[in-house]
Design a protein around this motif. Sequence first.
Motif, PDB file in Angstrom:
ATOM      1  N   GLY A 286       7.792  62.643  -4.964  1.00  0.00           N
ATOM      2  CA  GLY A 286       7.366  61.288  -5.303  1.00  0.00           C
ATOM      3  C   GLY A 286       6.098  60.839  -4.577  1.00  0.00           C
ATOM      4  O   GLY A 286       5.541  59.796  -4.893  1.00  0.00           O
ATOM      5  N   PHE A 287       5.652  61.631  -3.592  1.00  0.00           N
ATOM      6  CA  PHE A 287       4.441  61.277  -2.850  1.00  0.00           C
ATOM      7  C   PHE A 287       3.235  61.995  -3.448  1.00  0.00           C
ATOM      8  O   PHE A 287       3.349  63.107  -3.949  1.00  0.00           O
ATOM      9  CB  PHE A 287       4.549  61.696  -1.371  1.00  0.00           C
ATOM     10  N   GLY A 288       2.085  61.337  -3.384  1.00  0.00           N
ATOM     11  CA  GLY A 288       0.818  61.958  -3.769  1.00  0.00           C
ATOM     12  C   GLY A 288      -0.117  61.913  -2.573  1.00  0.00           C
ATOM     13  O   GLY A 288      -0.150  60.918  -1.846  1.00  0.00           O
ATOM     14  N   SER A 289      -0.867  62.996  -2.359  1.00  0.00           N
ATOM     15  CA  SER A 289      -1.795  63.056  -1.230  1.00  0.00           C
ATOM     16  C   SER A 289      -3.236  63.037  -1.728  1.00  0.00           C
ATOM     17  O   SER A 289      -3.536  63.602  -2.776  1.00  0.00           O
ATOM     18  CB  SER A 289      -1.557  64.338  -0.428  1.00  0.00           C
ATOM     19  N   SER A 290      -4.106  62.416  -0.946  1.00  0.00           N
ATOM     20  CA  SER A 290      -5.533  62.468  -1.274  1.00  0.00           C
ATOM     21  C   SER A 290      -6.151  63.755  -0.760  1.00  0.00           C
ATOM     22  O   SER A 290      -7.336  63.999  -0.956  1.00  0.00           O
ATOM     23  CB  SER A 290      -6.259  61.271  -0.658  1.00  0.00           C
ATOM     24  N   ARG A 291      -5.343  64.572  -0.044  1.00  0.00           N
ATOM     25  CA  ARG A 291      -5.791  65.883   0.453  1.00  0.00           C
ATOM     26  C   ARG A 291      -7.051  65.776   1.288  1.00  0.00           C
ATOM     27  O   ARG A 291      -7.995  66.552   1.124  1.00  0.00           O
ATOM     28  CB  ARG A 291      -6.010  66.853  -0.720  1.00  0.00           C
ATOM     29  N   ALA A 292      -7.040  64.789   2.190  1.00  0.00           N
ATOM     30  CA  ALA A 292      -8.180  64.622   3.099  1.00  0.00           C
ATOM     31  C   ALA A 292      -8.395  65.903   3.911  1.00  0.00           C
ATOM     32  O   ALA A 292      -9.524  66.255   4.227  1.00  0.00           O
ATOM     33  CB  ALA A 292      -7.931  63.444   4.036  1.00  0.00           C
ATOM     34  N   GLN A 293      -7.289  66.555   4.253  1.00  0.00           N
ATOM     35  CA  GLN A 293      -7.347  67.863   4.909  1.00  0.00           C
ATOM     36  C   GLN A 293      -6.274  68.740   4.309  1.00  0.00           C
ATOM     37  O   GLN A 293      -5.230  68.238   3.873  1.00  0.00           O
ATOM     38  CB  GLN A 293      -7.081  67.752   6.426  1.00  0.00           C
ATOM     39  N   TYR A 294      -6.530  70.051   4.329  1.00  0.00           N
ATOM     40  CA  TYR A 294      -5.471  71.015   3.997  1.00  0.00           C
ATOM     41  C   TYR A 294      -5.117  71.704   5.307  1.00  0.00           C
ATOM     42  O   TYR A 294      -5.851  72.573   5.791  1.00  0.00           O
ATOM     43  CB  TYR A 294      -5.949  72.026   2.950  1.00  0.00           C
TER      44      TYR A 294
END
Length: 378
Positions: A286-294
């Motif tokens: 249910g969470f979405g990430s902006s993927r600021a870092q991997y």
Amino acid sequence: MEFRDLKKQYRHLKPAIDLAMANTAASGAYIMGAPVKALEQELAGYVGVKHCLTCANGTDALTLALKAWGIGPGDAVFVPDFTFFASAEVVALEGATPVFVDVNEKTYNIDPDSLNQAISAVRAEGRLRPKAVIAVDLFGLPADFASLRAIATREKLFVLEDGAQGFGGSIGAQRACSFGDIATTSFFPAKPLGCYGDGGAVFTDNDEWAQLMESYRVHGKGESKYDNVRIGMNSRLDTLQAAILQVKLQAFESHELTDVNHAAEQYNRKLAGLSAWLSTPTIPQGFGSSRAQYTVLLDERVDRNNLQAGLKKQDIPTMVYYPTPMSRQTAFRNVKAYVSTPAACRLAQRVLSLPIHPYMTDADIELVCTKLSDILKH
Ligand SMILES: *Cc1c(COP(=O)(O)O)cnc(C)c1O
């Protein structure tokens, strides 16, 4: 290879960005020009909150929120031990006391159980007033706001969402920078939505706090800039940066957020076979990430320095975000520990961030994963 290829992004957006910059130069309105207000409305609309005010950087954004709430000496503000220094620095700068809380070893975000323990310890001691919790959306993943909200309501704490890395993340249909009573972000160039210098913003649904932050942003202004009713700051976003951000926000919405998540999924797939050596990032259901870092978590057996050096020889840059928990920072050597933070300390020793950005090709990701695999297996 670049860790975050901002030059490649510029090449993609060049006509629109060049036009925006030229228009600003021609307008003469270099401070608080029309693009600033327009951007604030676009950002508020994207995030889904009533008010957005831009400011000079993400650190000032946090400070504006603390000032709006009147946080100062004698107040305890709970901060995750594993974050960028600014999240805790602003608390101390206002004269309040940061209380470091452990994080969840899977999500890297503030651990609600540790927060409960820290609040109890502060209340039992009776020296400080618990006032607020700063929940950081680390590496682009929103914090566990359902649990945090329940604690904050029970304990009468303000929730300040440090969304410097979180812009574009989500929980269900709700977007990051709308979860805190006040939320902040940063437009530092390498953040998910970056400008060409420093920039930041605050978000809130609360009219009174918005008005206070607007005043603090410009020298504590009252009726006008020359009517000063409180001690404030000089913390505006340049018109030039706002104009650039208007272009970048469009690209972010139309494809960059999707593309960077595609890159992260490629990594997840290609690194799945290396689970004996590293764990890939956890994004809860249910969470979405902006993927600021991997950011991967290395197994204890892996020598992080050697791995970084080996990758560097292959022209693959990596970073350690962050090597030192807040509680171990020299600047905080006199800050009392109310709870232990073993997860934050382990993460600081074992995390490694790999190159990621929306313009990274599948071939680039393949190359990083192949080299990583070669080094780990030999
Ligand atoms: C970058 C960052 C900040 C500070 O933002 P600036 O614009 O550099 O002042 C604060 N908190 C976190 C978590 C950050 O990553």
